[in-house]
Scaffold this active site. Structure first.
Site, PDB file in Angstrom:
ATOM      1  N   GLY A 172       0.816  -1.202   0.000  1.00  0.00           N
ATOM      2  CA  GLY A 172       0.000   0.000   0.000  1.00  0.00           C
ATOM      3  C   GLY A 172       0.852   1.255   0.000  1.00  0.00           C
ATOM      4  O   GLY A 172       1.893   1.342  -0.657  1.00  0.00           O
ATOM      5  N   GLY A 173       0.421   2.239   0.781  1.00  0.00           N
ATOM      6  CA  GLY A 173       1.124   3.512   0.842  1.00  0.00           C
ATOM      7  C   GLY A 173       2.559   3.379   1.323  1.00  0.00           C
ATOM      8  O   GLY A 173       3.404   4.223   1.009  1.00  0.00           O
ATOM      9  N   GLY A 406      19.125  10.115 -33.948  1.00  0.00           N
ATOM     10  CA  GLY A 406      18.884  10.762 -32.664  1.00  0.00           C
ATOM     11  C   GLY A 406      19.511  10.017 -31.506  1.00  0.00           C
ATOM     12  O   GLY A 406      19.827  10.618 -30.473  1.00  0.00           O
ATOM     13  N   ALA A 407      19.717   8.706 -31.672  1.00  0.00           N
ATOM     14  CA  ALA A 407      20.329   7.923 -30.600  1.00  0.00           C
ATOM     15  C   ALA A 407      21.793   8.303 -30.406  1.00  0.00           C
ATOM     16  O   ALA A 407      22.325   8.195 -29.303  1.00  0.00           O
ATOM     17  CB  ALA A 407      20.198   6.433 -30.902  1.00  0.00           C
TER      18      ALA A 407
END
Length: 516
Positions: A172-173, A406-407
């Site tokens: 959970g939290g 772009g790599a």
């Protein structure tokens, strides 16, 4: 006058109760499962005799729902400071044998007070998570306690290293505090981490899911990418934490723990043999890393997640470095959504803690595909660009073979702020690979050729030598030098020494807006 012996006896009894908290039966059951208790974990972690406890006598103040009858020594969490390899470190450890290690108001206050002390003193914080979650009897006070811990995690982020160890339940939290730290280490057995358990998932979606599918160390390490390292057991987790801290400074205004030695500038002929004869054969970048770093000592981070990119810490002739390397043995070394996230986070972590970054490049591009495009490869790939461009630490790049499109930029080219860029003679730097470029640029000529395949091969070789050669990039001052592989270790070691005094001032602002 001497102190009243009764006072001393009372103090000793209280301390003895704290040391025996949980009882012998619970401890024996834990040992049978291969688990240690909170104090045993910290005893393994800290140098003998250096642990100074904070809040041993703290207790919950809840007097409802049966809590008035419960004695919870140190409120279920052991907090304090000690020395690890001669440096002070703050740590807290949930004690599952005391009220399930559940968090209440005082429990949270102890953790927050320790984090404040670490913040002011400039020391790392290590949290061992083994807790049943919020203390239900304290109601909203428990939720408030978690909120206070989260706030401190964020306050300390980028100031002192934070390491979370998941050594038991973390549900959970409770899972969000570890998620806010720099590094997560999880034990292979006896630990789980999740937001919603199997019953909640089934009730909400109808899906049948077992804990090992999403909450185990194996699942987090290879599928979700939520954790950084997997430990075999509690002892291994504490050892891994100490090893990780050995590469990190105590805080963001300190230098990393470099161990500078006299430079060895001799060649390493074995490096020449690592490079495959054919550019179509994948390069084993792990072999390159092992030859490059001191004594082959490389702490790989997230080794089972996004394996097309390798990240980790090492020393190169004594200088602590973060290594970011394409891995052609997996997905041809392409950058995809997961590897971009993995790389960008690691780059930013290195930048926070003043750790120089060495990038080893052999990348054919970003991963093509509908799933990648729909999944946001543009946004995720941009994280790599942002992280490198924003980093002000020394940045040294080695282009080993492919560096396309772009790599090429996303792996820290000179345009993205690399201080020095080296290339092997085998490097290919271009908008796209030779074969792809030939298909686009010479489509008509290939159609008219007697032997299209042979002609394509000829043009590809011409393209590589004329348009993708490292010497072309060097001629345009985009590369510091073209070196033979045997000279790699000495060239990078020299570059690191020459950039350790680097100062890079950026425009004043709160922070950049990274594409999350």
């Amino acid at each position: 006058m001497a102190i009243d012996p009764k006072l001393l006896e009372d103090l000793r009894e209280r301390r003895d109760v704290a040391y025996r908290a949980g009882g012998a039966d619970k401890l024996e059951k834990r040992h049978a499962k291969g688990l240690l208790n909170a104090r045993e974990r910290l005893e393994l972690f800290f140098q003998e005799g250096t642990f100074q406890e904070f809040g041993m006598h703290a207790q919950h103040s809840c007097h409802r729902f049966g809590m008035e009858k419960k004695n919870l020594p140190y409120d279920g969490v052991v907090c304090g400071t000690g020395f690890v390899d001669g440096r002070p470190v703050a740590a807290y450890s949930h004690d599952f044998t005391v009220g399930g290690g559940a968090l209440g108001r005082i429990h949270a206050k102890k953790i927050c007070d320790l984090m404040d002390f670490a913040h002011e003193s400039g020391m790392p914080v290590v949290g061992v998570n083994d807790s049943g979650g919020a203390r239900i009897q304290e109601g909203v006070d428990s939720l408030s306690g978690y909120g206070q811990v989260f706030f401190k995690n964020v306050l300390l982020s980028g100031v002192v290293p934070q390491v979370a160890i998941i050594a038991g339940p973390c549900a959970g939290g409770a899972a969000y505090s570890p998620a806010l730290t720099d590094f997560l280490i999880m034990t292979r057995e006896n630990a789980n981490m999740f937001i919603c358990g199997p019953d909640v998932i089934k009730a909400a979606t109808g899906e049948v899911a077992k804990l090992e599918q999403f909450a185990s160390a194996a699942a987090h390490a290879s599928i979700s990418g939520n954790i950084h390292l997997v430990a075999n057991d509690d002892r291994h987790a504490m050892d891994l934490t100490a090893r990780l801290l050995s590469f990190l400074p105590s805080n963001n205004i300190s230098d990393p723990p470099h161990e500078l030695v006299d430079l060895d500038l001799s060649d390493d002929p074995v490096m020449n043999e690592i490079v495959p004869a054919s550019s179509k054969e994948p390069l084993d970048v792990t072999a390159v890393i092992n030859r490059l770093v001191d004594a082959g000592d490389f702490l790989e981070i997230m080794p089972d997640f996004a394996r097309n990119l390798i990240i980790g810490f090492a020393r190169i002739q004594g200088v602590v470095v973060g290594i970011v390397a394409n891995n052609p043995m997996f997905k041809a070394g392409t950058l995809d959504i997961d590897s971009s996230d993995k790389g960008a986070r690691f780059i930013r972590t290195c930048n926070i803690y003043n750790i120089p970054i060495v990038s080893l490049v052999d990348v054919p591009g970003f991963m093509p595909g509908l799933a990648q495009e729909q999944g946001g490869i543009i946004r995720h790939g941009a994280k790599m660009l942002f992280a490198y461009a924003a980093a002000t630490v020394p940045k040294v790049t080695l282009i080993m073979r492919k560096a396309y499109g772009g790599a090429y930029l996303a792996m820290c080219s000179s345009d993205l702020g690399a201080d020095m860029v080296f290339a092997w003679p085998t490097a290919e730097i271009a908008v796209m690979g030779a074969e792809g470029a030939v298909r686009v640029l010479f489509r008509k000529e290939l159609k008219e050729a007697d032997d299209p395949k042979k002609r394509a091969a000829e043009i590809s070789e011409e393209y590589r030598s004329e348009f993708a050669s490292p010497y072309q990039a060097a001629a345009n001052a985009m590369i510091t030098d073209v070196i033979e592989p045997a000279h790699t270790r000495s060239a990078i070691a020299l570059a690191l020494r020459n950039t350790l005094t680097k100062r890079d001032t950026r425009p004043p602002k709160k922070h950049g807006n990274i594409p999350l």
